[in-house]
Write a protein that holds these residues in place. Sequence first.
Motif, mmCIF file in Angstrom:
data_model
loop_
_atom_site.group_PDB
_atom_site.id
_atom_site.type_symbol
_atom_site.label_atom_id
_atom_site.label_comp_id
_atom_site.label_asym_id
_atom_site.label_seq_id
_atom_site.Cartn_x
_atom_site.Cartn_y
_atom_site.Cartn_z
ATOM 1 N N THR A 14 49.447 5.632 43.014
ATOM 2 C CA THR A 14 48.408 6.514 43.557
ATOM 3 C C THR A 14 48.928 7.933 43.807
ATOM 4 N N ILE A 15 50.250 8.134 43.843
ATOM 5 C CA ILE A 15 50.775 9.486 44.082
ATOM 6 C C ILE A 15 50.432 10.442 42.944
ATOM 7 N N ILE A 16 50.097 9.908 41.757
ATOM 8 C CA ILE A 16 49.771 10.806 40.650
ATOM 9 C C ILE A 16 48.275 11.070 40.515
ATOM 10 N N LEU A 17 47.463 10.476 41.372
ATOM 11 C CA LEU A 17 46.013 10.713 41.297
ATOM 12 C C LEU A 17 45.629 12.191 41.397
ATOM 13 N N PRO A 18 46.287 13.000 42.221
ATOM 14 C CA PRO A 18 45.920 14.429 42.228
ATOM 15 C C PRO A 18 46.106 15.099 40.858
ATOM 16 N N TYR A 19 47.131 14.699 40.114
ATOM 17 C CA TYR A 19 47.322 15.249 38.773
ATOM 18 C C TYR A 19 46.217 14.773 37.830
ATOM 19 N N LEU A 20 45.843 13.505 37.936
ATOM 20 C CA LEU A 20 44.754 12.996 37.096
ATOM 21 C C LEU A 20 43.465 13.741 37.397
ATOM 22 N N PRO A 29 34.042 11.398 39.590
ATOM 23 C CA PRO A 29 34.267 11.400 41.044
ATOM 24 C C PRO A 29 35.549 10.644 41.403
ATOM 25 N N MET A 30 36.247 11.103 42.450
ATOM 26 C CA MET A 30 37.545 10.537 42.822
ATOM 27 C C MET A 30 37.465 9.033 43.067
ATOM 28 N N ASP A 31 36.414 8.543 43.691
ATOM 29 C CA ASP A 31 36.335 7.098 43.950
ATOM 30 C C ASP A 31 36.287 6.308 42.640
ATOM 31 N N LEU A 32 35.570 6.819 41.649
ATOM 32 C CA LEU A 32 35.502 6.155 40.348
ATOM 33 C C LEU A 32 36.823 6.321 39.594
ATOM 34 N N LEU A 33 37.448 7.478 39.719
ATOM 35 C CA LEU A 33 38.759 7.702 39.100
ATOM 36 C C LEU A 33 39.784 6.707 39.644
ATOM 37 N N LYS A 34 39.792 6.515 40.954
ATOM 38 C CA LYS A 34 40.698 5.547 41.581
ATOM 39 C C LYS A 34 40.434 4.134 41.076
ATOM 40 N N GLU A 35 39.163 3.778 40.978
ATOM 41 C CA GLU A 35 38.778 2.441 40.510
ATOM 42 C C GLU A 35 39.246 2.216 39.073
ATOM 43 N N ARG A 36 38.997 3.179 38.217
ATOM 44 C CA ARG A 36 39.400 3.054 36.815
ATOM 45 C C ARG A 36 40.926 3.006 36.682
ATOM 46 N N TYR A 45 49.218 -0.924 30.527
ATOM 47 C CA TYR A 45 49.413 0.468 30.882
ATOM 48 C C TYR A 45 50.493 0.598 31.946
ATOM 49 N N GLU A 46 51.341 1.610 31.789
ATOM 50 C CA GLU A 46 52.370 1.899 32.780
ATOM 51 C C GLU A 46 52.210 3.351 33.228
ATOM 52 N N ALA A 47 52.289 3.581 34.533
ATOM 53 C CA ALA A 47 52.203 4.926 35.100
ATOM 54 C C ALA A 47 53.599 5.400 35.478
ATOM 55 N N PHE A 48 53.872 6.670 35.221
ATOM 56 C CA PHE A 48 55.180 7.261 35.492
ATOM 57 C C PHE A 48 55.019 8.570 36.257
ATOM 58 N N ALA A 49 55.995 8.849 37.100
ATOM 59 C CA ALA A 49 56.093 10.132 37.779
ATOM 60 C C ALA A 49 57.242 10.906 37.163
ATOM 61 N N ILE A 50 57.107 12.222 37.153
ATOM 62 C CA ILE A 50 58.172 13.108 36.699
ATOM 63 C C ILE A 50 58.697 13.832 37.932
ATOM 64 N N TYR A 51 60.006 13.775 38.122
ATOM 65 C CA TYR A 51 60.628 14.392 39.290
ATOM 66 C C TYR A 51 61.658 15.431 38.875
ATOM 67 N N GLN A 55 61.532 16.066 44.006
ATOM 68 C CA GLN A 55 60.226 16.746 44.013
ATOM 69 C C GLN A 55 59.359 16.235 42.863
ATOM 70 N N LEU A 56 58.174 15.700 43.181
ATOM 71 C CA LEU A 56 57.213 15.277 42.168
ATOM 72 C C LEU A 56 56.680 16.515 41.463
ATOM 73 N N ILE A 57 56.811 16.554 40.126
ATOM 74 C CA ILE A 57 56.368 17.730 39.369
ATOM 75 C C ILE A 57 55.409 17.381 38.234
ATOM 76 N N GLY A 58 55.092 16.108 38.052
ATOM 77 C CA GLY A 58 54.190 15.745 36.975
ATOM 78 C C GLY A 58 54.055 14.251 36.818
ATOM 79 N N CYS A 59 53.340 13.887 35.756
ATOM 80 C CA CYS A 59 53.085 12.463 35.519
ATOM 81 C C CYS A 59 52.768 12.235 34.051
#
Length: 141
Positions: A14-20, A29-36, A45-51, A55-59
Amino acid sequence: MQITFKLLNKEEATIILPYLDIMNSQKVPMDLLKERFSEMLDQNYEAFAIYDDAQLIGCFGLWNMTRHYCGRSLEPDHVYIEENYRSKGIGKQLFEWIEVYGKEKGVTTIELNTYVENFPSHKFYNNQGFIARGYHFLKKI
């Protein structure tokens, strides 16, 4: 600058949701984005953070699949790097990392989609050895 790529578990992802949301050109809408997004994490599917250090800088995300025409495949999705980190070689480093990661998983092909009007990405992906093979069509039903 110490760049790392971290696979996120479902709770961390969920930390990358702001980037999405920044990339959310369809204004989902954010609630639907979170659900999807939660549903995606239960699929191939695998989610990745870029540091940069801590410091989180991307995804980015990776879809894992087998396709009849190219075999085992990875599809990078929603690649995002904060603006002040762009043009510093991080994208090149990321795609080199994805290639190594894919080979470790037995992948033989990397495919991706990019918006037709996103000309800077076309140049970047061409420079990384990708070739345009077709169009991605979409029809809402």
